[in-house]
Design an enzyme around this catalytic site. Structure first.
Site, mmCIF file in Angstrom:
data_model
loop_
_atom_site.group_PDB
_atom_site.id
_atom_site.type_symbol
_atom_site.label_atom_id
_atom_site.label_comp_id
_atom_site.label_asym_id
_atom_site.label_seq_id
_atom_site.Cartn_x
_atom_site.Cartn_y
_atom_site.Cartn_z
ATOM 1 N N ARG A 1 -12.758 -7.481 12.462
ATOM 2 C CA ARG A 1 -11.957 -6.794 12.333
ATOM 3 C C ARG A 1 -13.184 -5.024 12.454
ATOM 4 O O ARG A 1 -12.082 -4.253 12.801
ATOM 5 C CB ARG A 1 -12.582 -6.748 10.336
ATOM 6 C CG ARG A 1 -11.641 -5.450 10.023
ATOM 7 C CD ARG A 1 -11.598 -5.589 8.670
ATOM 8 N NE ARG A 1 -12.665 -5.174 7.817
ATOM 9 C CZ ARG A 1 -12.707 -4.575 6.010
ATOM 10 N NH1 ARG A 1 -11.033 -4.920 6.023
ATOM 11 N NH2 ARG A 1 -13.430 -4.783 5.775
ATOM 12 N N GLU B 1 -10.455 -15.792 7.495
ATOM 13 C CA GLU B 1 -11.840 -15.814 7.415
ATOM 14 C C GLU B 1 -12.411 -17.167 8.085
ATOM 15 O O GLU B 1 -11.931 -17.783 7.608
ATOM 16 C CB GLU B 1 -11.480 -15.650 5.789
ATOM 17 C CG GLU B 1 -12.968 -14.995 4.969
ATOM 18 C CD GLU B 1 -13.135 -13.742 5.092
ATOM 19 O OE1 GLU B 1 -11.847 -12.727 5.611
ATOM 20 O OE2 GLU B 1 -13.875 -12.733 4.387
ATOM 21 N N ALA C 1 -21.304 -6.035 -4.961
ATOM 22 C CA ALA C 1 -21.360 -5.004 -6.082
ATOM 23 C C ALA C 1 -21.710 -3.727 -6.300
ATOM 24 O O ALA C 1 -21.089 -2.677 -6.646
ATOM 25 C CB ALA C 1 -21.754 -6.229 -7.536
ATOM 26 N N LYS D 1 -0.517 -11.192 -3.960
ATOM 27 C CA LYS D 1 0.155 -10.203 -1.945
ATOM 28 C C LYS D 1 1.601 -10.152 -2.974
ATOM 29 O O LYS D 1 1.887 -11.365 -3.605
ATOM 30 C CB LYS D 1 0.167 -10.794 -1.349
ATOM 31 C CG LYS D 1 -1.494 -10.360 -0.085
ATOM 32 C CD LYS D 1 -1.513 -11.823 0.635
ATOM 33 C CE LYS D 1 -3.354 -11.365 1.198
ATOM 34 N NZ LYS D 1 -3.143 -12.663 1.796
ATOM 35 N N GLU E 1 -3.661 -16.041 -3.230
ATOM 36 C CA GLU E 1 -4.729 -16.565 -2.424
ATOM 37 C C GLU E 1 -6.297 -16.657 -3.046
ATOM 38 O O GLU E 1 -6.384 -15.613 -4.202
ATOM 39 C CB GLU E 1 -4.665 -15.803 -1.358
ATOM 40 C CG GLU E 1 -3.387 -15.993 -1.249
ATOM 41 C CD GLU E 1 -2.897 -15.424 0.478
ATOM 42 O OE1 GLU E 1 -3.949 -14.848 0.870
ATOM 43 O OE2 GLU E 1 -1.752 -14.673 0.368
ATOM 44 N N LYS F 1 -10.136 -15.041 -2.375
ATOM 45 C CA LYS F 1 -10.541 -14.336 -1.625
ATOM 46 C C LYS F 1 -12.070 -14.464 -1.475
ATOM 47 O O LYS F 1 -13.206 -14.441 -1.810
ATOM 48 C CB LYS F 1 -10.954 -12.455 -2.076
ATOM 49 C CG LYS F 1 -11.117 -11.734 -1.545
ATOM 50 C CD LYS F 1 -10.901 -10.398 -1.982
ATOM 51 C CE LYS F 1 -11.843 -9.163 -0.778
ATOM 52 N NZ LYS F 1 -12.778 -9.105 -0.127
ATOM 53 N N SER G 1 -8.164 -3.353 5.014
ATOM 54 C CA SER G 1 -8.860 -3.738 3.780
ATOM 55 C C SER G 1 -7.815 -3.488 2.510
ATOM 56 O O SER G 1 -6.492 -3.335 2.759
ATOM 57 C CB SER G 1 -10.083 -2.836 3.697
ATOM 58 O OG SER G 1 -10.451 -2.682 1.686
ATOM 59 N N LEU G 2 -8.352 -4.580 1.884
ATOM 60 C CA LEU G 2 -7.836 -4.831 0.974
ATOM 61 C C LEU G 2 -8.349 -4.103 -0.790
ATOM 62 O O LEU G 2 -9.417 -3.857 -0.799
ATOM 63 C CB LEU G 2 -8.006 -6.025 -0.212
ATOM 64 C CG LEU G 2 -7.455 -7.312 0.588
ATOM 65 C CD1 LEU G 2 -8.336 -8.562 0.278
ATOM 66 C CD2 LEU G 2 -5.861 -7.071 0.442
ATOM 67 N N LYS H 1 -12.035 -8.280 -7.931
ATOM 68 C CA LYS H 1 -12.773 -9.237 -8.028
ATOM 69 C C LYS H 1 -13.825 -9.739 -9.085
ATOM 70 O O LYS H 1 -13.581 -9.543 -10.173
ATOM 71 C CB LYS H 1 -14.078 -7.598 -7.140
ATOM 72 C CG LYS H 1 -13.659 -6.909 -6.857
ATOM 73 C CD LYS H 1 -14.100 -7.779 -5.192
ATOM 74 C CE LYS H 1 -15.435 -7.135 -4.492
ATOM 75 N NZ LYS H 1 -15.866 -7.289 -3.743
HETATM 76 S S1 IVH Z 1 -5.497 -10.107 2.928
HETATM 77 C C1 IVH Z 1 -4.001 -6.232 5.237
HETATM 78 N N1 IVH Z 1 -6.276 -12.186 1.908
HETATM 79 O O1 IVH Z 1 -10.857 -9.664 2.183
HETATM 80 C C2 IVH Z 1 -4.355 -7.307 3.666
HETATM 81 N N2 IVH Z 1 -8.048 -11.104 3.040
HETATM 82 O O2 IVH Z 1 -11.160 -6.607 1.735
HETATM 83 C C3 IVH Z 1 -5.250 -7.590 4.758
HETATM 84 N N3 IVH Z 1 -10.049 -11.296 3.119
HETATM 85 O O3 IVH Z 1 -11.048 -7.911 5.428
HETATM 86 C C4 IVH Z 1 -6.564 -9.031 4.491
HETATM 87 N N4 IVH Z 1 -10.414 -13.042 1.404
HETATM 88 O O4 IVH Z 1 -12.208 -10.196 4.929
HETATM 89 C C5 IVH Z 1 -6.754 -11.135 2.541
HETATM 90 N N5 IVH Z 1 -7.306 -14.558 1.193
HETATM 91 C C6 IVH Z 1 -7.692 -13.426 1.428
HETATM 92 C C7 IVH Z 1 -8.477 -12.734 2.423
HETATM 93 C C8 IVH Z 1 -8.659 -11.632 2.180
HETATM 94 C C9 IVH Z 1 -10.649 -12.857 2.190
HETATM 95 C C10 IVH Z 1 -10.585 -10.483 3.079
HETATM 96 C C11 IVH Z 1 -10.802 -10.160 5.218
HETATM 97 C C12 IVH Z 1 -10.585 -9.251 4.619
HETATM 98 C C13 IVH Z 1 -10.808 -7.921 3.261
HETATM 99 C C14 IVH Z 1 -10.677 -6.905 2.838
#
Ligand code: IVH
Length: 687
Positions: free
Chosen positions: A144, A180, A33, A297, A121, A123, A88-89, A321
């Site tokens: 990554r 992950e 955070a 997504k 989903e 995270k 990244s997201l 978050k």
């Molecule tokens: S999708 C292009 N789905 O969050 C999108 N990421 O800040 C690719 N992560 O590096 C990521 N849960 O380590 C996706 N359900 C999820 C996720 C996830 C955790 C992590 C992942 C990624 C980071 C993105």
């Protein structure tokens, strides 16, 4: 250099430093955070002053260079270039930010074009990997890294049981699966338990432990850590069926033998996404893995392509978050509080910080050894963790922010009351005590404890009232609560007629609380709440406990020699007997609960309960087990007879029970177990 430029430089240096701590060293010094705050501040600064933006700004790149901040080669792992970058997201920290994202997308999709459904989903808070298969064989796994170049961790990833080494027939020529890697909370706790037993330093959290376990030179170490993963996204694919929707890829991955998370949900509207986010956050502690948010997504893959990506993240996805559960703040001071039994407990005085859903400004530090172990000093910036209802904890210092020459903290040698009695720590004991009987702090703490909810439960008799009354000389011990001069109380400012009457009523009502609560209120060293109730039931009257000899006391199940000795010492003390006589004269009930004879069906059995039951409260379920001679421990072990699951059970208990083969039963089967002493559906014990 102007201020904005200076701050931007400073932020970039800080972000680079913390990126390296997190990604390259697996040893972050600040919470996610706090890190997000730094990035946000820099992003805002660059937006306000476009001339300050640089191509290599951390706002334009992802994570760390695989391999240390300098971008050189990793000492341990070979670099791997990702054919398709691992992005990244984008993040939303509240629903307004999510709404903004949604509005932007609707606009970008163009008039009359619907975004379609969303895939929601969790995270996961672990580390992202990309696992590559060629003609069905695992050929490479990579972290990554900076999104473009990661580290080759094939040997390590291949030790993870749930990573298929070989796919079945029908596997495409090229398939990259992204997901992950994490450590289950139950595994993390078991690992730390073993380390504690071996006297080794404990690991801080599952994420860093998972990262550290994966990035091992010796893959045998990785193998021993029982890492897990969830697959959530396809990377480069050749020759696989084509999909129209992201949600269809989950079924495909599942069929190929990849573990997909069971909380994935397809929903139709932005409101439903927000409902998913809210529920995911409320339930985040029900899972046996750590999450730091939820992800939405766009399901339609053609729409995803049209929306495209920025240099940093796809536009078609957003991470919501959760409220942070770790944050850093200033440790203003370490103070020591004196409890009713004279125990001196150090606690942290913190600059107030909002974390885990509430503002934290104090946290217990337990004892001298804990302060030493945590290596914290007043003046440090410290990391504070508070998860939901859990008691806040100071994790440790941010050493890079420790001011030079900051002095160590030493346990005070004397009580802070006006008499300055010495504080002593006896051998083999972790705690310091002020043993002086006239310590005014102890006196107040004891009276407060006597009136507290678990003891006599006298409403309106908290810390402030006690201190007011003792300072005015209206009260000097617990028996004095029943001898209060209410006319004098009425003279004190703030005590109107109504509050005096209310106080009088709740004091009167407390007289009938019964022996168990009275014993808690008497403040007997080593005697906890459950021990007090056990004694009350076993003896039925206070006088019988006072008269009992050491052997009789120690013979009570759940009492043992330490408590027995402490009880004897307590009741051999004339000053305690004098107080007890005054309580008797005041009409306080010395009787234990009426004992009804129930069959001891659960003799020698241990039944763990998790989640809410329909016909039992938390207390009554314990009572139902213990009154039948059973034990009701808080966690599942080899010795557990059965795990009873109700509404929303704890996932770590369920996983543990599954692993150990402990029967998992519902409420109806539990009722049968209470009556018969046998787990329905299990063979009877022939022993
Ligand atoms: S999708 C292009 N789905 O969050 C999108 N990421 O800040 C690719 N992560 O590096 C990521 N849960 O380590 C996706 N359900 C999820 C996720 C996830 C955790 C992590 C992942 C990624 C980071 C993105």
């Amino acid at each position: 250099m102007n201020d904005a430029q200076a701050r931007a430089d400073q932020l970039r240096a800080l972000i680079a430093h913390h990126n390296e701590r997190y990604f390259a060293l697996d040893a972050p010094e600040i919470s996610d955070a706090d890190f997000d705050l730094l990035v946000r501040e820099l992003t805002a600064l660059e937006e306000a002053h476009p001339e300050l933006a640089t191509a290599d700004s951390p706002t334009q790149t992802i994570g760390s260079a695989a391999i240390g901040s300098a971008g050189g080669a990793s000492a341990t792992f070979a670099p791997v270039e990702h054919e398709i970058p691992m992005m990244s997201l984008d993040k939303a920290f509240n629903t307004d930010e999510f709404d903004n994202w949604h509005t932007r997308l609707v606009r970008a999709a163009g008039e009359g074009r619907d975004l379609g459904s969303f895939v929601c989903e969790l995270k996961f808070d672990g580390l992202a990997v990309s696992v590559r298969y060629e003609n069905g064989t695992l050929v490479r796994a990579a972290t990554r890294g900076d999104g473009r170049v990661g580290e080759d961790v094939t040997a390590n990833v291949a030790t993870i049981a749930s990573v298929p080494k070989q796919l079945g027939a029908g596997a495409p020529p090229v398939l990259e699966v992204r997901g992950e890697i994490f450590m289950a909370i139950s595994d993390f706790e078991a690992l730390n338990e073993a380390r504690r037993a071996a006297g080794e330093q404990l690991y801080a959290n599952p994420r860093n432990t998972a990262a550290g376990s994966l990035r091992q030179k010796d893959a045998a170490v990785t193998a021993s850590r029982n890492l897990r993963w969830f697959a959530y996204q396809l990377g480069q694919v050749e020759g696989a069926p084509t999909f129209a929707h992201h949600s269809e890829t989950f079924a495909y991955l599942d069929d190929l033998g990849f573990p997909v998370n069971d909380q994935v949900k397809v929903v139709d509207s932005a409101d439903a996404v927000k409902a998913y986010f809210a529920e995911a956050e409320a339930r985040r502690h029900d899972f046996d893995y750590e999450t730091d948010g939820a992800v939405a997504k766009i399901d339609n893959l053609a729409m995803q392509r049209d929306l495209g990506v920025t240099s940093h993240h796809p536009r078609w996805a957003i991470a919501f978050k959760f409220q942070p559960e770790e944050k850093s703040t200033k440790l203003i001071d370490i103070q020591v509080s004196i409890g009713g039994k004279g125990k001196a407990t150090p606690f942290a005085v913190l600059e107030p910080v909002f974390v885990g859903g509430s503002t934290v400004q104090m946290a217990t530090l337990h004892n001298e050894d804990q302060v030493k172990l945590k290596n914290i000093r007043p003046g440090d910036t410290v990391l504070v963790r508070k998860a939901g209802d859990v008691i806040p904890e100071v994790l440790g210092p941010v050493l890079s922010e420790r001011p030079e020459g900051l002095p160590e903290w030493h346990f005070p040698t004397h009580c802070s009351c006006e008499n300055h009695h010495p504080l002593t720590r006896s051998e083999g004991d972790a705690a310091h005590y002020c043993l002086h009987p006239t310590c005014p702090i102890q006196r107040d703490a004891w009276i407060e404890h006597f009136a507290a909810r678990a003891a006599m439960d006298i409403e309106g008799f908290g810390e402030r009232t006690v201190q007011l009354f003792t300072a005015q000389g209206l009260l000097s011990d617990i028996a004095g609560v029943y001898e209060l001069d209410f006319d004098a109380v009425g003279q004190i400012e703030g005590f109107g007629e109504t509050s005096v009457r209310n106080l009088q009523t709740s004091i009167e009502a407390s007289k009938t609380q019964g022996l168990g609560r009275l014993l808690i209120g008497l403040n007997i060293r080593h005697l906890g709440n459950s021990g007090a109730h056990v004694l009350a039931k076993a003896f039925g009257h206070l006088d019988k406990i006072i008269e009992a000899d050491l052997e009789t006391l120690a013979g009570v199940d759940g009492v043992g020699p330490t408590i027995a000795e402490s009880l004897r010492a307590y009741f051999d003390d004339e000053s305690h007997l004098a107080i007890i006589e005054r309580l008797r004269a005041a009409g306080v009930d010395f009787n234990g609960p009426e004992v009804v004879d129930v069959d001891q069906t659960l003799e020698g059995l241990a039944v763990v309960v998790s989640g809410g039951l329909e016909n039992f409260s938390r207390d009554s379920v314990k009572e139902a087990i213990t009154s039948r001679g059973g034990k009701s421990p808080g966690s599942v072990s080899k010795k557990t007879t059965a795990l009873v699951v109700g509404e929303s059970p704890g996932a770590s208990k369920v996983t543990k029970a599954e692993e150990l083969g402990v029967p998992i039963i519902d409420e109806a089967a539990f009722v049968e177990l209470l009556a018969t002493g046998r787990v329905p559906g299990q063979p009877a014990d022939t022993a």
